[in-house]
Enzyme design. Structure first.
Site, PDB file in Angstrom:
ATOM      1  N   TYR A  69      50.934  26.319  17.938  1.00  0.00           N
ATOM      2  CA  TYR A  69      49.748  25.641  18.446  1.00  0.00           C
ATOM      3  C   TYR A  69      49.752  24.169  18.055  1.00  0.00           C
ATOM      4  CZ  TYR A  69      47.625  29.730  20.505  1.00  0.00           C
ATOM      5  OH  TYR A  69      47.376  30.792  21.334  1.00  0.00           O
ATOM      6  N   GLN A 103      40.292  27.699  32.661  1.00  0.00           N
ATOM      7  CA  GLN A 103      40.910  28.588  31.670  1.00  0.00           C
ATOM      8  C   GLN A 103      41.731  27.768  30.679  1.00  0.00           C
ATOM      9  OE1 GLN A 103      42.413  32.432  33.740  1.00  0.00           O
ATOM     10  NE2 GLN A 103      42.686  30.771  35.191  1.00  0.00           N
ATOM     11  N   ASN A 104      41.854  26.472  30.962  1.00  0.00           N
ATOM     12  CA  ASN A 104      42.766  25.646  30.164  1.00  0.00           C
ATOM     13  C   ASN A 104      42.141  25.227  28.838  1.00  0.00           C
ATOM     14  OD1 ASN A 104      44.337  25.945  32.379  1.00  0.00           O
ATOM     15  ND2 ASN A 104      44.058  23.877  33.154  1.00  0.00           N
ATOM     16  N   HIS A 121      38.574  29.849  27.888  1.00  0.00           N
ATOM     17  CA  HIS A 121      39.527  30.331  26.872  1.00  0.00           C
ATOM     18  C   HIS A 121      39.597  29.417  25.654  1.00  0.00           C
ATOM     19  CE1 HIS A 121      41.687  32.880  30.171  1.00  0.00           C
ATOM     20  NE2 HIS A 121      40.586  33.451  29.722  1.00  0.00           N
ATOM     21  N   CYS A 129      37.539  29.517  11.169  1.00  0.00           N
ATOM     22  CA  CYS A 129      38.124  30.515  10.273  1.00  0.00           C
ATOM     23  C   CYS A 129      38.272  31.844  11.004  1.00  0.00           C
ATOM     24  CB  CYS A 129      37.222  30.672   9.053  1.00  0.00           C
ATOM     25  SG  CYS A 129      37.669  32.110   8.073  1.00  0.00           S
ATOM     26  N   CYS A 151      40.380  28.948   4.598  1.00  0.00           N
ATOM     27  CA  CYS A 151      38.944  28.680   4.698  1.00  0.00           C
ATOM     28  C   CYS A 151      38.328  28.612   3.299  1.00  0.00           C
ATOM     29  CB  CYS A 151      38.287  29.792   5.519  1.00  0.00           C
ATOM     30  SG  CYS A 151      36.489  29.757   5.482  1.00  0.00           S
ATOM     31  N   ASN A 217      47.531  26.217  45.468  1.00  0.00           N
ATOM     32  CA  ASN A 217      48.574  26.767  44.608  1.00  0.00           C
ATOM     33  C   ASN A 217      49.889  26.741  45.399  1.00  0.00           C
ATOM     34  OD1 ASN A 217      50.202  28.643  43.002  1.00  0.00           O
ATOM     35  ND2 ASN A 217      48.284  29.364  42.104  1.00  0.00           N
ATOM     36  N   PRO A 218      50.996  26.374  44.784  1.00  0.00           N
ATOM     37  CA  PRO A 218      52.268  26.424  45.528  1.00  0.00           C
ATOM     38  C   PRO A 218      52.670  27.856  45.873  1.00  0.00           C
ATOM     39  CG  PRO A 218      52.535  25.247  43.430  1.00  0.00           C
ATOM     40  CD  PRO A 218      51.177  25.860  43.414  1.00  0.00           C
TER      41      PRO A 218
HETATM   42  C1  BJW Z   1      50.301  25.282  40.323  1.00  0.00           C
HETATM   43  C2  BJW Z   1      51.112  24.195  40.100  1.00  0.00           C
HETATM   44  C3  BJW Z   1      50.669  22.985  40.627  1.00  0.00           C
HETATM   45  C4  BJW Z   1      52.067  25.846  39.169  1.00  0.00           C
HETATM   46  N1  BJW Z   1      49.514  22.937  41.290  1.00  0.00           N
HETATM   47  N2  BJW Z   1      49.162  25.214  40.983  1.00  0.00           N
HETATM   48  C5  BJW Z   1      44.215  45.488  32.403  1.00  0.00           C
HETATM   49  C6  BJW Z   1      43.460  45.100  33.476  1.00  0.00           C
HETATM   50  C7  BJW Z   1      42.537  44.093  33.344  1.00  0.00           C
HETATM   51  C8  BJW Z   1      42.368  43.463  32.122  1.00  0.00           C
HETATM   52  C9  BJW Z   1      43.127  43.855  31.054  1.00  0.00           C
HETATM   53  C10 BJW Z   1      44.027  44.852  31.189  1.00  0.00           C
HETATM   54  N3  BJW Z   1      44.639  45.014  29.983  1.00  0.00           N
HETATM   55  C11 BJW Z   1      44.140  44.109  29.107  1.00  0.00           C
HETATM   56  C12 BJW Z   1      43.203  43.413  29.738  1.00  0.00           C
HETATM   57  C13 BJW Z   1      42.420  42.355  29.177  1.00  0.00           C
HETATM   58  C14 BJW Z   1      43.193  41.066  29.046  1.00  0.00           C
HETATM   59  C15 BJW Z   1      43.960  40.770  30.325  1.00  0.00           C
HETATM   60  O1  BJW Z   1      43.461  40.199  31.273  1.00  0.00           O
HETATM   61  N4  BJW Z   1      45.225  41.120  30.371  1.00  0.00           N
HETATM   62  C16 BJW Z   1      46.040  40.947  31.574  1.00  0.00           C
HETATM   63  C17 BJW Z   1      47.302  40.179  31.228  1.00  0.00           C
HETATM   64  C18 BJW Z   1      46.301  42.283  32.173  1.00  0.00           C
HETATM   65  N5  BJW Z   1      42.182  40.071  28.831  1.00  0.00           N
HETATM   66  C19 BJW Z   1      41.717  39.793  27.623  1.00  0.00           C
HETATM   67  O2  BJW Z   1      42.142  40.334  26.612  1.00  0.00           O
HETATM   68  C20 BJW Z   1      40.578  38.804  27.554  1.00  0.00           C
HETATM   69  N6  BJW Z   1      39.507  39.340  26.789  1.00  0.00           N
HETATM   70  C21 BJW Z   1      38.873  40.435  27.164  1.00  0.00           C
HETATM   71  O3  BJW Z   1      39.147  41.061  28.158  1.00  0.00           O
HETATM   72  O4  BJW Z   1      37.859  40.785  26.304  1.00  0.00           O
HETATM   73  C22 BJW Z   1      37.271  42.080  26.462  1.00  0.00           C
HETATM   74  C23 BJW Z   1      38.056  43.024  25.584  1.00  0.00           C
HETATM   75  C24 BJW Z   1      37.842  42.985  24.227  1.00  0.00           C
HETATM   76  C25 BJW Z   1      38.536  43.895  23.417  1.00  0.00           C
HETATM   77  C26 BJW Z   1      39.477  44.767  23.976  1.00  0.00           C
HETATM   78  C27 BJW Z   1      39.716  44.722  25.343  1.00  0.00           C
HETATM   79  C28 BJW Z   1      38.991  43.851  26.155  1.00  0.00           C
HETATM   80  C29 BJW Z   1      41.027  37.532  26.856  1.00  0.00           C
HETATM   81  C30 BJW Z   1      42.052  36.781  27.649  1.00  0.00           C
HETATM   82  C31 BJW Z   1      42.498  35.557  26.862  1.00  0.00           C
HETATM   83  C32 BJW Z   1      43.640  34.823  27.551  1.00  0.00           C
HETATM   84  N7  BJW Z   1      44.155  33.877  26.647  1.00  0.00           N
HETATM   85  C33 BJW Z   1      45.237  32.997  27.088  1.00  0.00           C
HETATM   86  C34 BJW Z   1      45.802  32.230  25.878  1.00  0.00           C
HETATM   87  C35 BJW Z   1      44.879  31.097  25.454  1.00  0.00           C
HETATM   88  C36 BJW Z   1      45.414  30.399  24.248  1.00  0.00           C
HETATM   89  C37 BJW Z   1      46.767  29.763  24.481  1.00  0.00           C
HETATM   90  O5  BJW Z   1      46.965  28.958  25.410  1.00  0.00           O
HETATM   91  O6  BJW Z   1      47.669  30.046  23.710  1.00  0.00           O
HETATM   92  O7  BJW Z   1      44.758  32.108  28.105  1.00  0.00           O
HETATM   93  S1  BJW Z   1      46.553  33.875  27.907  1.00  0.00           S
HETATM   94  C38 BJW Z   1      46.918  32.607  29.075  1.00  0.00           C
HETATM   95  O8  BJW Z   1      46.669  33.118  30.407  1.00  0.00           O
HETATM   96  C39 BJW Z   1      45.863  31.506  28.846  1.00  0.00           C
HETATM   97  C40 BJW Z   1      45.463  31.166  30.249  1.00  0.00           C
HETATM   98  O9  BJW Z   1      44.195  30.530  30.264  1.00  0.00           O
HETATM   99  C41 BJW Z   1      45.490  32.492  30.944  1.00  0.00           C
HETATM  100  C42 BJW Z   1      45.505  32.418  32.428  1.00  0.00           C
HETATM  101  O10 BJW Z   1      46.662  31.826  32.865  1.00  0.00           O
HETATM  102  P1  BJW Z   1      46.639  30.873  34.137  1.00  0.00           P
HETATM  103  O11 BJW Z   1      45.874  29.647  33.850  1.00  0.00           O
HETATM  104  O12 BJW Z   1      46.217  31.644  35.332  1.00  0.00           O
HETATM  105  O13 BJW Z   1      48.171  30.439  34.172  1.00  0.00           O
HETATM  106  P2  BJW Z   1      49.447  31.153  34.818  1.00  0.00           P
HETATM  107  O14 BJW Z   1      50.635  30.540  34.196  1.00  0.00           O
HETATM  108  O15 BJW Z   1      49.305  32.617  34.826  1.00  0.00           O
HETATM  109  O16 BJW Z   1      49.398  30.685  36.339  1.00  0.00           O
HETATM  110  C43 BJW Z   1      49.614  29.327  36.706  1.00  0.00           C
HETATM  111  C44 BJW Z   1      49.449  29.196  38.193  1.00  0.00           C
HETATM  112  O17 BJW Z   1      49.576  27.829  38.540  1.00  0.00           O
HETATM  113  C45 BJW Z   1      50.485  29.962  39.007  1.00  0.00           C
HETATM  114  O18 BJW Z   1      49.819  30.679  40.044  1.00  0.00           O
HETATM  115  C46 BJW Z   1      51.361  28.864  39.612  1.00  0.00           C
HETATM  116  O19 BJW Z   1      51.869  29.191  40.908  1.00  0.00           O
HETATM  117  C47 BJW Z   1      50.372  27.740  39.699  1.00  0.00           C
HETATM  118  N8  BJW Z   1      50.946  26.398  39.716  1.00  0.00           N
HETATM  119  N9  BJW Z   1      52.253  24.634  39.387  1.00  0.00           N
HETATM  120  C48 BJW Z   1      48.804  24.094  41.447  1.00  0.00           C
HETATM  121  N10 BJW Z   1      51.442  21.865  40.469  1.00  0.00           N
HETATM  122 ZN    ZN Z   2      36.047  31.848   6.416  1.00  0.00          ZN
END
Ligand code: BJW
Ligand code: ZN
Length: 255
Positions: A69, A103-104, A121, A129, A151, A217-218
Site C-alpha cells: 500500500y 470505487q477508487n 472502497h 487502527c 496503535c 469502457n474499452p
Molecule cells: C477502462 C480503461 C479506460 C481499462 N477507460 N475503462 C459472490 C457474489 C457476490 C458477492 C460476493 C461473492 N463472494 C464474495 C462476495 C463479496 C465480495 C465480492 O464482490 N467478491 C467478488 C469478487 C465475487 N465483496 C466484498 O467482500 C465487499 N464487502 C461485502 O460484500 O461486505 C458484505 C460482507 C461482509 C462479510 C462477509 C461477506 C460479505 C467488499 C469489496 C471490497 C473491494 N475492495 C477492493 C480493494 C480496495 C483496496 C485496494 O485497492 O487494495 O476494491 S478489490 C478491487 O476491486 C478494488 C476495486 O475498487 C474493486 C472493483 O474493481 P474495478 O474498479 O471494477 O476494477 P477492475 O480492474 O475490475 O475493472 C477495470 C475496468 O476498467 C475494466 O472493465 C476495464 O475494461 C476498464 N478499463 N482501461 C475506461 N482507459
Molecule cells: Zn487501536
C-alpha cells in the site's frame, strides 16, 4: 456508429436532471494507476486479492501488505488526473444534480475538481487502527517502514482506510450513492469491471428505477450489458468529447 452513440449519449446527459456517476479503476488507468483485473497490467495478475486485500492476508504478512500500500500511495501521489477525470468534473458543474460515487481509493476525481465524491472502497491516503478503528496519521518514516505502525490506544497494527474483501463498505457513503442511484434519471458508468459487490449493484438499482444507463469502457463487460448506450473506448478519450457535446447542446438557444 460511435459518432451516433456519442450524439445520443450527449442528448440524454444534456437533458438529465440528476446524473449518477459511477467510476472504477478504468477511469484512472490513463493516469497510470493500474487496474485490478486487466489481463496484462492488472494488480491481481501479480498478487491475489486474498493475499493482499483481506484480513487474512494482513494477518499472514502485515509488513508485505503495508509496503504494498505504501508503494501504491507513493505512486498515486505522483500521477495526475487525466482528461476523463477533468471532463466528469465539468459535467458535474453543468448538471442540476450530479452525484459521483467511485470505487477508487485514489483522489484523482477531487484533484480534477469533482465535489462530494462518495468513496465506496475507502481512501488510500487515510489510516486507522485495525483493532480499535481509531484514526492514525503515520509519519513519513512510518509510511516507508517495513512494518505497520502500532496503535498507541490498543497495540494493534495500523492499516490503510480501504475496504478489503469481506468488509463492510462505509455506510454513509454507500447509502448516499444508493439514494442517488435510485433517484437519478441517468447513470453514467466509467471504467468499472462490474464484478465486485455490493458496489456493482448500484447501476442495477438505477436501471431498475427507470434511469438511462450509459457505459464507457474499452471492453464489453457486465456494465456494457446493462447499459442502454455502451460507448466502447477509453474514458480519457470519450468523456472529453461527450462532455464537449453536452456543453454544445446546453449552450444552444432552447426552442
Ligand atoms: C477502462 C480503461 C479506460 C481499462 N477507460 N475503462 C459472490 C457474489 C457476490 C458477492 C460476493 C461473492 N463472494 C464474495 C462476495 C463479496 C465480495 C465480492 O464482490 N467478491 C467478488 C469478487 C465475487 N465483496 C466484498 O467482500 C465487499 N464487502 C461485502 O460484500 O461486505 C458484505 C460482507 C461482509 C462479510 C462477509 C461477506 C460479505 C467488499 C469489496 C471490497 C473491494 N475492495 C477492493 C480493494 C480496495 C483496496 C485496494 O485497492 O487494495 O476494491 S478489490 C478491487 O476491486 C478494488 C476495486 O475498487 C474493486 C472493483 O474493481 P474495478 O474498479 O471494477 O476494477 P477492475 O480492474 O475490475 O475493472 C477495470 C475496468 O476498467 C475494466 O472493465 C476495464 O475494461 C476498464 N478499463 N482501461 C475506461 N482507459
Ligand atoms: Zn487501536
Amino acid at each position: 456508429m460511435m459518432d451516433d452513440q456519442l450524439t445520443r449519449a450527449a442528448a440524454v446527459l444534456a437533458a438529465a436532471r440528476h446524473i449518477f456517476g459511477f467510476t472504477g479503476a478504468g477511469v484512472s488507468a490513463e493516469s497510470g494507476v493500474p487496474t485490478f483485473r486487466d489481463a496484462q497490467t492488472g494488480l491481481w495478475s501479480k498478487f491475489s486479492p486474498e493475499q493482499l486485500a483481506s484480513q487474512a492476508g494482513f494477518a499472514a504478512d502485515p509488513g508485505f501488505v503495508w509496503r504494498w500500500y505504501a508503494e501504491r500511495l507513493a505512486s498515486i501521489q505522483t500521477v495526475r488526473p487525466n482528461p476523463g477525470h477533468l471532463a466528469l468534473a465539468r459535467l458535474q458543474a453543468l448538471t442540476p444534480a450530479f452525484t459521483l460515487a467511485t470505487q477508487n481509493i485514489d483522489d484523482l476525481h477531487e484533484r480534477a475538481g469533482s465535489r462530494d465524491v462518495a468513496h465506496l472502497h475507502g481512501t488510500i491516503a487515510r489510516f486507522h487502527c485495525n483493532g480499535c478503528g481509531a484514526a492514525y496519521a503515520p509519519t513519513a518514516g512510518e509510511r516507508s517502514a517495513g512494518l505497520p505502525p502500532i496503535c498507541p490506544l490498543c497495540g494493534d497494527y495500523v492499516r490503510p482506510s480501504v475496504v478489503w474483501f469481506g468488509e463492510l463498505l462505509p455506510e454513509e457513503e454507500f447509502e448516499r450513492a444508493a439514494r442517488a442511484a435510485r433517484a437519478c434519471d441517468v447513470a453514467l458508468i466509467v471504467g468499472a469491471g462490474g464484478l465486485v459487490y455490493p458496489a456493482a449493484h448500484l447501476p442495477v438499482l438505477a436501471k431498475e428505477r427507470g434511469a438511462a444507463v450509459i457505459d464507457i469502457n474499452p471492453d464489453q463487460g457486465p456494465m456494457a450489458m446493462l447499459a442502454d448506450i455502451a460507448l466502447q473506448g477509453p474514458g480519457g478519450v470519450l468523456l472529453p468529447e461527450l462532455v464537449r457535446r453536452v456543453e454544445e447542446i446546453r449552450a444552444a438557444p432552447q426552442p
